[in-house]
Write an enzyme that holds these catalytic residues in place. Structure first.
Site, short mmCIF file in Angstrom:
data_model
loop_
_atom_site.label_atom_id
_atom_site.label_comp_id
_atom_site.label_asym_id
_atom_site.label_seq_id
_atom_site.Cartn_x
_atom_site.Cartn_y
_atom_site.Cartn_z
CG HIS A 158 -11.33 -6.20 -9.29
ND1 HIS A 158 -11.73 -5.32 -10.27
CD2 HIS A 158 -10.05 -5.90 -9.02
CE1 HIS A 158 -10.71 -4.51 -10.57
NE2 HIS A 158 -9.67 -4.84 -9.82
CG HIS A 214 -5.81 -3.62 -6.56
ND1 HIS A 214 -4.92 -4.39 -7.29
CD2 HIS A 214 -6.97 -3.61 -7.28
CE1 HIS A 214 -5.52 -4.81 -8.40
NE2 HIS A 214 -6.77 -4.36 -8.41
CD GLU A 227 -8.66 -1.37 -10.47
OE1 GLU A 227 -8.07 -2.32 -9.91
OE2 GLU A 227 -9.17 -1.45 -11.61
C1 LIG Z 1 -5.61 -4.97 -14.30
C2 LIG Z 1 -5.99 -3.70 -13.56
C3 LIG Z 1 -7.52 -3.65 -13.40
O1 LIG Z 1 -8.08 -4.01 -12.38
O2 LIG Z 1 -8.18 -3.27 -14.41
C4 LIG Z 1 -5.25 -3.64 -12.24
O3 LIG Z 1 -5.78 -3.77 -11.16
S1 LIG Z 1 -3.56 -3.42 -12.38
C5 LIG Z 1 -2.89 -3.49 -10.74
C6 LIG Z 1 -1.45 -3.10 -10.77
N1 LIG Z 1 -1.30 -1.67 -10.97
C7 LIG Z 1 -1.08 -0.82 -9.95
O4 LIG Z 1 -0.96 -1.21 -8.80
C8 LIG Z 1 -0.92 0.64 -10.32
C9 LIG Z 1 -0.93 1.56 -9.13
N2 LIG Z 1 0.18 1.28 -8.21
C10 LIG Z 1 1.26 2.08 -8.10
O5 LIG Z 1 1.34 3.13 -8.77
C11 LIG Z 1 2.36 1.67 -7.16
O6 LIG Z 1 2.29 0.27 -6.96
C12 LIG Z 1 2.33 2.40 -5.79
C13 LIG Z 1 1.05 2.10 -5.00
C14 LIG Z 1 2.48 3.91 -5.98
C15 LIG Z 1 3.52 1.88 -4.98
O7 LIG Z 1 4.68 2.04 -5.74
P1 LIG Z 1 6.08 2.50 -5.12
O8 LIG Z 1 7.08 2.50 -6.23
O9 LIG Z 1 5.90 3.73 -4.33
O10 LIG Z 1 6.35 1.25 -4.22
P2 LIG Z 1 6.99 1.13 -2.79
O11 LIG Z 1 7.24 -0.30 -2.59
O12 LIG Z 1 8.13 2.10 -2.65
O13 LIG Z 1 5.78 1.54 -1.86
C16 LIG Z 1 5.66 2.75 -1.13
C17 LIG Z 1 4.91 2.43 0.15
O14 LIG Z 1 3.58 1.97 -0.19
C18 LIG Z 1 3.36 0.65 0.28
N3 LIG Z 1 2.63 -0.12 -0.74
C19 LIG Z 1 3.04 -0.38 -2.00
N4 LIG Z 1 2.14 -1.12 -2.64
C20 LIG Z 1 1.12 -1.34 -1.77
C21 LIG Z 1 -0.11 -2.04 -1.84
N5 LIG Z 1 -0.46 -2.69 -2.93
N6 LIG Z 1 -0.92 -2.04 -0.76
C22 LIG Z 1 -0.56 -1.37 0.37
N7 LIG Z 1 0.60 -0.69 0.49
C23 LIG Z 1 1.43 -0.68 -0.55
C24 LIG Z 1 4.76 0.08 0.48
O15 LIG Z 1 4.75 -0.93 1.44
C25 LIG Z 1 5.53 1.29 0.92
O16 LIG Z 1 5.32 1.52 2.29
P3 LIG Z 1 6.53 1.73 3.33
O17 LIG Z 1 7.22 2.95 2.81
O18 LIG Z 1 5.84 1.94 4.64
O19 LIG Z 1 7.34 0.48 3.22
CO LIG Z 2 -7.66 -4.26 -10.38
#
Ligand SMILES: C[C@@H](C(=O)O)C(=O)SCCNC(=O)CCNC(=O)[C@H](O)C(C)(C)COP(=O)(O)OP(=O)(O)OC[C@H]1O[C@@H](n2cnc3c(N)ncnc32)[C@H](O)[C@@H]1OP(=O)(O)O
Ligand SMILES: [Co+2]
Length: 145
Positions: free
Chosen positions: A8, A87, A136
């Site tokens: 996805h 993602h 992911e």
């Molecule tokens: C339902 C389930 C499933 O499929 O089964 C899902 O998908 S759940 C989908 C939702 N769950 C998740 O996303 C869980 C994993 N994600 C995370 O742990 C977090 O979102 C992080 C990816 C670590 C980002 O969190 P953090 O607090 O560090 O945010 P932040 O805004 O300070 O971001 C740090 C840097 O990464 C970049 N950044 C943040 N999110 C991004 C994304 N989605 N794509 C690309 N870049 C991204 C920001 O622009 C920033 O860059 P700069 O420093 O250059 O500005």
């Molecule tokens: Co997902």
């Protein structure tokens, strides 16, 4: 690790119901699943099914609305208020083998594998280690494909 099917594309939205209407009315989607809450990721989620080849399941659009402002998707929407591509998710046959693979390459795996929206284990790899793409990885559901 051997790359599996593109399961996805995660799309964040501030309004899940409006996004469902968009995919139906503008994109011509005919198969959208019922929304549900996945507490472990703080999202309300549903899937837009696209057709695959020869009757198989195609890649899904995963619509994600945050249930909390300080969640991963909530924080992302603060910077991207319209929503959009958040993602991409690839399948693998063995989640622990895949985790070990990324870790060996020095990629930041974000936390331990958790049960995702398809009922199998998932983990995320940091976008800054993945060419800017939040990635992911999910274990292929048993009996799928
Ligand atoms: C339902 C389930 C499933 O499929 O089964 C899902 O998908 S759940 C989908 C939702 N769950 C998740 O996303 C869980 C994993 N994600 C995370 O742990 C977090 O979102 C992080 C990816 C670590 C980002 O969190 P953090 O607090 O560090 O945010 P932040 O805004 O300070 O971001 C740090 C840097 O990464 C970049 N950044 C943040 N999110 C991004 C994304 N989605 N794509 C690309 N870049 C991204 C920001 O622009 C920033 O860059 P700069 O420093 O250059 O500005
Ligand atoms: Co997902």
């Amino acid at each position: 690790m051997k790359l599996g099917r593109l399961n996805h594309i995660g799309v964040a939205t501030p309004d899940l119901d409006a996004s469902i209407a968009f995919y139906r009315d503008v994109m011509g989607a005919t198969d959208v699943t019922e929304p549900f809450v996945l507490e472990s990721q703080q999202v309300r989620v549903c899937f837009v099914n696209t057709p695959g080849e020869n009757g198989t399941a195609g890649t899904q659009i995963e619509l994600l609305q945050p249930t909390a402002a300080d969640s991963a998707v909530g924080k992302w929407l603060e910077k991207n208020p319209l929503g959009g591509q958040h993602h991409i998710c690839y399948e693998v046959p063995d989640i622990l083998e895949a985790k070990a693979w990324f870790e060996k390459l020095g990629k930041r795996v974000l936390g331990e594998p958790r049960v995702g929206a398809h009922g199998t284990l998932i983990f995320f790899v940091h976008p800054k280690d993945m060419g800017g793409q939040l990635t992911e990885i999910m274990e292929t559901p048993k009996g799928a494909h």
